[in-house]
Scaffold this motif. Structure first.
Motif, PDB file in Angstrom:
ATOM      1  N   GLY A  72     -10.605 -35.507  27.372  1.00 26.36           N
ATOM      2  CA  GLY A  72     -10.496 -34.065  27.221  1.00 26.36           C
ATOM      3  C   GLY A  72     -11.775 -33.401  26.772  1.00 26.36           C
ATOM      4  N   ILE A  73     -11.625 -32.162  26.346  1.00 24.74           N
ATOM      5  CA  ILE A  73     -12.733 -31.339  25.877  1.00 24.74           C
ATOM      6  C   ILE A  73     -12.424 -30.908  24.446  1.00 24.74           C
ATOM      7  CG2 ILE A  73     -11.703 -29.251  26.908  1.00 24.74           C
ATOM      8  CD1 ILE A  73     -14.576 -28.181  27.279  1.00 24.74           C
ATOM      9  N   GLY A  74     -13.462 -30.869  23.632  1.00 25.69           N
ATOM     10  CA  GLY A  74     -13.273 -30.455  22.249  1.00 25.69           C
ATOM     11  C   GLY A  74     -14.479 -29.727  21.717  1.00 25.69           C
ATOM     12  N   VAL A  75     -14.263 -28.991  20.642  1.00 27.80           N
ATOM     13  CA  VAL A  75     -15.324 -28.304  19.925  1.00 27.80           C
ATOM     14  C   VAL A  75     -15.303 -28.827  18.501  1.00 27.80           C
ATOM     15  CG1 VAL A  75     -16.092 -26.072  19.029  1.00 27.80           C
ATOM     16  CG2 VAL A  75     -15.244 -26.242  21.370  1.00 27.80           C
ATOM     17  N   SER A  76     -16.479 -29.194  17.990  1.00 31.16           N
ATOM     18  CA  SER A  76     -16.544 -29.692  16.620  1.00 31.16           C
ATOM     19  C   SER A  76     -17.714 -29.068  15.880  1.00 31.16           C
ATOM     20  CB  SER A  76     -16.656 -31.216  16.605  1.00 31.16           C
ATOM     21  OG  SER A  76     -17.916 -31.611  17.087  1.00 31.16           O
ATOM     22  N   TYR A  77     -17.635 -29.155  14.566  1.00 33.91           N
ATOM     23  CA  TYR A  77     -18.656 -28.636  13.661  1.00 33.91           C
ATOM     24  C   TYR A  77     -19.030 -29.747  12.690  1.00 33.91           C
ATOM     25  CZ  TYR A  77     -17.183 -24.140  15.467  1.00 33.91           C
ATOM     26  OH  TYR A  77     -16.891 -23.100  16.302  1.00 33.91           O
ATOM     27  N   PRO A  78     -20.168 -29.604  11.978  1.00 35.82           N
ATOM     28  CA  PRO A  78     -20.492 -30.609  10.959  1.00 35.82           C
ATOM     29  C   PRO A  78     -19.356 -30.727   9.948  1.00 35.82           C
ATOM     30  CG  PRO A  78     -22.301 -29.052  11.258  1.00 35.82           C
ATOM     31  CD  PRO A  78     -21.149 -28.536  12.060  1.00 35.82           C
ATOM     32  N   GLY A  79     -19.194 -31.931   9.400  1.00 37.72           N
ATOM     33  CA  GLY A  79     -18.090 -32.203   8.474  1.00 37.72           C
ATOM     34  C   GLY A  79     -18.019 -31.240   7.305  1.00 37.72           C
ATOM     35  N   TRP A  80     -19.148 -30.925   6.679  1.00 36.40           N
ATOM     36  CA  TRP A  80     -19.159 -30.029   5.525  1.00 36.40           C
ATOM     37  C   TRP A  80     -18.681 -28.634   5.906  1.00 36.40           C
ATOM     38  CZ3 TRP A  80     -22.156 -25.661   5.790  1.00 36.40           C
ATOM     39  CH2 TRP A  80     -23.186 -25.651   6.741  1.00 36.40           C
ATOM     40  N   PHE A  81     -18.967 -28.213   7.132  1.00 34.52           N
ATOM     41  CA  PHE A  81     -18.575 -26.875   7.589  1.00 34.52           C
ATOM     42  C   PHE A  81     -17.102 -26.861   8.003  1.00 34.52           C
ATOM     43  CE2 PHE A  81     -18.415 -23.358  10.649  1.00 34.52           C
ATOM     44  CZ  PHE A  81     -19.041 -22.359   9.919  1.00 34.52           C
ATOM     45  N   ALA A  82     -16.672 -27.918   8.695  1.00 34.04           N
ATOM     46  CA  ALA A  82     -15.298 -27.994   9.200  1.00 34.04           C
ATOM     47  C   ALA A  82     -14.276 -28.072   8.069  1.00 34.04           C
ATOM     48  CB  ALA A  82     -15.147 -29.194  10.128  1.00 34.04           C
ATOM     49  N   LYS A  83     -14.637 -28.687   6.957  1.00 33.79           N
ATOM     50  CA  LYS A  83     -13.698 -28.805   5.835  1.00 33.79           C
ATOM     51  C   LYS A  83     -13.333 -27.446   5.245  1.00 33.79           C
ATOM     52  CE  LYS A  83     -15.021 -33.407   4.389  1.00 33.79           C
ATOM     53  NZ  LYS A  83     -15.725 -34.214   3.418  1.00 33.79           N
ATOM     54  N   ILE A  84     -14.239 -26.506   5.314  1.00 32.80           N
ATOM     55  CA  ILE A  84     -14.029 -25.222   4.654  1.00 32.80           C
ATOM     56  C   ILE A  84     -13.744 -24.082   5.632  1.00 32.80           C
ATOM     57  CG2 ILE A  84     -15.086 -23.522   3.101  1.00 32.80           C
ATOM     58  CD1 ILE A  84     -16.847 -25.822   2.047  1.00 32.80           C
ATOM     59  N   PHE A  85     -14.439 -24.037   6.776  1.00 32.04           N
ATOM     60  CA  PHE A  85     -14.397 -22.846   7.604  1.00 32.04           C
ATOM     61  C   PHE A  85     -13.712 -23.022   8.958  1.00 32.04           C
ATOM     62  CE2 PHE A  85     -17.959 -22.307   4.719  1.00 32.04           C
ATOM     63  CZ  PHE A  85     -17.572 -21.125   4.108  1.00 32.04           C
ATOM     64  N   ARG A  86     -14.274 -23.809   9.826  1.00 27.95           N
ATOM     65  CA  ARG A  86     -13.726 -23.964  11.172  1.00 27.95           C
ATOM     66  C   ARG A  86     -13.476 -25.429  11.456  1.00 27.95           C
ATOM     67  NH1 ARG A  86     -16.443 -20.068  15.565  1.00 27.95           N
ATOM     68  NH2 ARG A  86     -14.333 -19.620  16.224  1.00 27.95           N
ATOM     69  N   LYS A  87     -12.293 -25.725  11.881  1.00 31.93           N
ATOM     70  CA  LYS A  87     -11.893 -27.116  12.123  1.00 31.93           C
ATOM     71  C   LYS A  87     -12.292 -27.626  13.505  1.00 31.93           C
ATOM     72  CE  LYS A  87      -9.591 -27.192   8.249  1.00 31.93           C
ATOM     73  NZ  LYS A  87     -10.466 -27.058   7.130  1.00 31.93           N
ATOM     74  N   GLY A  88     -12.480 -26.740  14.451  1.00 28.05           N
ATOM     75  CA  GLY A  88     -12.713 -27.166  15.818  1.00 28.05           C
ATOM     76  C   GLY A  88     -11.382 -27.403  16.531  1.00 28.05           C
ATOM     77  N   TRP A  89     -11.434 -27.909  17.733  1.00 28.83           N
ATOM     78  CA  TRP A  89     -10.217 -28.161  18.497  1.00 28.83           C
ATOM     79  C   TRP A  89     -10.479 -29.229  19.558  1.00 28.83           C
ATOM     80  CZ3 TRP A  89     -11.095 -27.077  23.615  1.00 28.83           C
ATOM     81  CH2 TRP A  89     -12.052 -26.097  23.908  1.00 28.83           C
ATOM     82  N   PHE A  90      -9.394 -29.759  20.108  1.00 25.84           N
ATOM     83  CA  PHE A  90      -9.461 -30.732  21.195  1.00 25.84           C
ATOM     84  C   PHE A  90      -8.329 -30.421  22.162  1.00 25.84           C
ATOM     85  CE2 PHE A  90      -8.247 -34.623  23.343  1.00 25.84           C
ATOM     86  CZ  PHE A  90      -9.468 -35.003  23.872  1.00 25.84           C
ATOM     87  N   LEU A  91      -8.617 -30.456  23.446  1.00 27.96           N
ATOM     88  CA  LEU A  91      -7.629 -30.196  24.481  1.00 27.96           C
ATOM     89  C   LEU A  91      -7.712 -31.296  25.541  1.00 27.96           C
ATOM     90  CD1 LEU A  91      -5.515 -28.171  25.609  1.00 27.96           C
ATOM     91  CD2 LEU A  91      -7.400 -26.997  26.753  1.00 27.96           C
TER      92      LEU A  91
END
Length: 180
Positions: A72-91
């Motif tokens: 699939g396709i996904g969007v990710s962010y650095p771990g420190w950022f994802a924990k607080i602000f944006r988690k990302g997604w996977f489809l």
């Protein structure tokens, strides 16, 4: 073709990252210096800390990655950022039912993946290698992507970068004069 162990990664275009981070600096760096020079009620140290935190958050947001693999396709962010602000997604590819255009408030056109559950996922459009990303999406989903274009063209960011550099020169001049 990629395999699960060898995903394709698309990062935000360096031109876009440099331009936006530079614009943030050009807009904010003079503020603590001018606050001190004018005896503003906000302490320059407090202002500097807040602006530094803002730069860090912008850097985190601009560290987005699009990851494509066989599943699939996904969007990710650095771990420190994802924990607080944006988690990302996977489809998963098999869940992609359509790629629908939507007009933005400014008159631009963005695209959303529609899943079989009816959820929408924004197609990241500011990545380096966008045309390659779109070709991979078409190959994996069978959706016609001939009309899919990036939201902003490189020349727009080059103009903004030029104006940012000009603003930086004006900042330097203002800081030099405020220090006298």
């Amino acid at each position: 073709m990629t395999s699960y162990s060898d995903p394709l990664r698309f990062r935000i275009s360096p031109l876009i990252r440099i331009t936006l981070l530079g614009l943030y600096l050009a807009l904010t760096v003079p503020l603590p210096i001018l606050a001190q020079a004018t005896n503003a009620p906000v302490p320059p140290l407090f202002l500097s800390l807040g602006l530094g935190l803002g730069w860090l958050l912008l850097y985190g947001a601009l560290s987005e990655q699009v990851i494509l693999d066989e599943s699939g396709i996904g969007v990710s962010y650095p771990g420190w950022f994802a924990k607080i602000f944006r988690k990302g997604w996977f489809l998963p590819w098999q869940s992609v039912k359509a790629l629908k255009p939507r007009t933005t408030g400014q008159g631009g056109l963005v695209y959303y993946f529609l899943s079989d559950a009816g959820e929408g996922y924004l197609l990241p459009m500011r990545v380096a290698g966008f045309s390659r990303l779109v070709k991979q999406v078409e190959a994996k989903t069978g959706i016609d992507t001939r009309d899919v274009r990036p939201l902003a063209q490189p020349w727009m960011y080059l103009i903004l970068l030029g104006l940012t550099l000009l603003l930086g020169l004006v900042d330097w001049w203002a800081i030099a004069n405020a220090s006298q």
